[in-house]
Design a protein around this motif. Structure first.
Motif, PDB file in Angstrom:
ATOM      1  N   SER A  15       0.806  -1.206   0.000  1.00  0.00           N
ATOM      2  CA  SER A  15       0.000   0.000   0.000  1.00  0.00           C
ATOM      3  C   SER A  15       0.841   1.259   0.000  1.00  0.00           C
ATOM      4  N   ARG A  16       0.178   2.382  -0.236  1.00  0.00           N
ATOM      5  CA  ARG A  16       0.838   3.682  -0.186  1.00  0.00           C
ATOM      6  C   ARG A  16       1.475   3.894   1.179  1.00  0.00           C
ATOM      7  N   ARG A  17       0.749   3.630   2.269  1.00  0.00           N
ATOM      8  CA  ARG A  17       1.305   3.866   3.593  1.00  0.00           C
ATOM      9  C   ARG A  17       2.510   2.973   3.842  1.00  0.00           C
ATOM     10  N   SER A  18       2.431   1.732   3.381  1.00  0.00           N
ATOM     11  CA  SER A  18       3.567   0.830   3.553  1.00  0.00           C
ATOM     12  C   SER A  18       4.794   1.364   2.834  1.00  0.00           C
ATOM     13  N   TYR A  55       2.968   8.391  -4.726  1.00  0.00           N
ATOM     14  CA  TYR A  55       2.201   8.138  -3.509  1.00  0.00           C
ATOM     15  C   TYR A  55       2.225   9.272  -2.487  1.00  0.00           C
ATOM     16  N   GLY A  56       3.034  10.311  -2.746  1.00  0.00           N
ATOM     17  CA  GLY A  56       3.085  11.415  -1.809  1.00  0.00           C
ATOM     18  C   GLY A  56       4.001  11.134  -0.633  1.00  0.00           C
ATOM     19  N   GLY A  57       4.028  12.080   0.311  1.00  0.00           N
ATOM     20  CA  GLY A  57       4.794  11.910   1.538  1.00  0.00           C
ATOM     21  C   GLY A  57       6.261  11.670   1.277  1.00  0.00           C
ATOM     22  N   LYS A  62      11.519  11.463  -1.509  1.00  0.00           N
ATOM     23  CA  LYS A  62      12.755  10.747  -1.832  1.00  0.00           C
ATOM     24  C   LYS A  62      12.955  10.678  -3.348  1.00  0.00           C
ATOM     25  N   LEU A  63      11.877  10.385  -4.082  1.00  0.00           N
ATOM     26  CA  LEU A  63      12.007  10.280  -5.532  1.00  0.00           C
ATOM     27  C   LEU A  63      12.312  11.629  -6.159  1.00  0.00           C
ATOM     28  N   VAL A  82       1.636  14.762  -8.685  1.00  0.00           N
ATOM     29  CA  VAL A  82       0.254  14.593  -8.250  1.00  0.00           C
ATOM     30  C   VAL A  82       0.231  13.327  -7.396  1.00  0.00           C
ATOM     31  N   THR A  83      -0.602  13.323  -6.374  1.00  0.00           N
ATOM     32  CA  THR A  83      -0.620  12.192  -5.464  1.00  0.00           C
ATOM     33  C   THR A  83      -2.045  11.725  -5.199  1.00  0.00           C
ATOM     34  N   ALA A  84      -2.171  10.457  -4.893  1.00  0.00           N
ATOM     35  CA  ALA A  84      -3.445   9.857  -4.512  1.00  0.00           C
ATOM     36  C   ALA A  84      -3.139   8.516  -3.880  1.00  0.00           C
TER      37      ALA A  84
END
Length: 379
Positions: A15-18, A55-57, A62-63, A82-84
């Motif tokens: 997932s995104r959070r992971s 994925y944001g955050g 980092k990217l 853009v993130t989602a």
């Protein structure tokens, strides 16, 4: 999208959070881009911008440092983030509205298949890629209208403090309570990974795991009956197994490789055993009707160079596909990633096409497996 929600993906993706939390503990990144900058200046120079979903955050942060900013420096093309939580719902909405605002998105394999069938992507222009990238990125990772962005793994992880003389090396060892005693963990949300691990523990060769037919499901659940009393907690979120290992509430467990990698880089005494790890893929795609298609092609050509693949891997915590990056990665990182040939040969890839295919009763195979899993868990 939460880690709980990510369990709906039958491809091993995380997932995104992971992803965000996995990258938090990685070391600072060297920008190994000199030869790539020269290459880009010759073939990929441009103007304007390219709109890239991620994925944001901390993942996007980092990217940006490791990939996006070097791309802009080398080509003159600005990267707009853009993130989602998930790209697929947004892509469908843009397609239905007849207005595509993004250029590039990361999609899961099952999402790719659906959107590919809907003709929402344009072909990748591999003529822009250098010879090194075409040789370094395996042909299986280069689809007509998608290219592998990164792969993630679910792997056996153990606490070295619990096994100072050497820990488990396979899922058969995971089931060996006598030789490797201690509290254990497995993913409790979706059952397909644990079924695969059980089959491997029961002696099924990697090449014989697919398709996961009813007789194999029966065999897997029978094997899981043996280990069920020793599972102290069925984890349901990606951060749980590593934290429970740190707390010594687990001695060994299944876990996401990016999570384990981040912990190991922080000095936590964990070890990954790659035998029978399951691999899932995530793809870069260029969106049909996007505002900057030509720049999107240049972006994918740039980031798949070996030097940039190495930078991506260090930033994301999950490996980009170019195998030539191994010579640019820190020596202590290479043994910890799935594209290391010594690890890759031990892994199992999901048969996503079979997972999402429908049975005679109209249910998908993954839905059928989940029903069997929930019934077993309820016993």
């Amino acid at each position: 999208m939460t880690e709980q929600d990510s369990r709906n993906h039958p491809d091993g993706t995380v997932s995104r959070r992971s992803l965000l939390q996995s990258t938090a503990g990685l070391l600072s990144l060297p920008l190994v881009v000199n030869t790539t900058v020269a290459f880009a200046g010759e073939k990929l120079a441009g103007t304007g911008e390219v709109v890239v979903y991620s994925y944001g955050g901390s993942f996007t942060e980092k990217l940006r440092k490791s990939v996006f900013d070097p791309f802009t420096k080398a080509t003159g093309i600005k990267v707009v983030d853009v993130t989602a939580d998930l790209a697929e719902p947004q892509l469908k909405a843009m397609h239905e509205a007849g207005r595509v605002d993004w250029d590039i998105a990361i999609v899961t394999p099952q999402g790719y298949q659906e959107l590919h069938d809907g003709r929402m992507f344009i072909p990748i222009d591999y003529s822009l890629w250098g010879d090194e990238a075409l040789k370094g990125v395996p042909g299986s990772a280069r689809l007509t209208d998608a290219v592998l962005a990164f792969q993630s793994a679910t792997v056996l992880v153990y606490d070295e403090r619990a096994f100072p003389k050497g820990g488990p090396k396979s899922w058969a060892d995971f089931w060996n309570i006598k030789e490797y005693p201690g509290p254990r963990g497995l993913d409790g949300s979706l059952g397909y990974r644990s079924m695969l691990f059980a089959l491997m523990a029961d002696g099924v060769a990697h090449k014989d795991l697919w398709p996961l037919t009813d007789d194999k499901i029966d065999r897997a659940l029978k094997k899981l009956d043996e280990i069920k009393p020793h599972i102290t907690k069925w984890w349901t979120a990606g951060g749980e197994p590593i934290q429970l290992l740190i707390n010594r509430e687990y001695a060994l467990t299944s876990a996401f490789d990016g999570r384990a990698l981040a912990a190991i880089k922080q000095g936590i005494p964990l070890r990954m055993a790659w035998e029978g790890a399951t691999i899932g893929d995530n793809y870069w795609t260029i969106l049909k009707g996007g505002p900057n298609g030509a720049n999107a092609q240049k972006f994918l050509a740039f980031i798949n160079r070996a030097e940039m693949a190495a930078a991506f891997t260090q930033g994301a915590g999950y490996p980009a596909p170019n195998l030539n990056q191994l010579k640019y990665l820190p020596a202590d990182l290479v043994p910890l990633i799935s594209i290391n040939p010594d690890n890759e040969v031990k892994t199992v890839r999901f048969d996503v096409a079979w997972f999402v295919a429908k049975r005679p009763d109209g249910k998908t195979n993954v839905d059928h497996i989940q029903e069997r899993w929930l019934a077993w868990r309820a016993q």
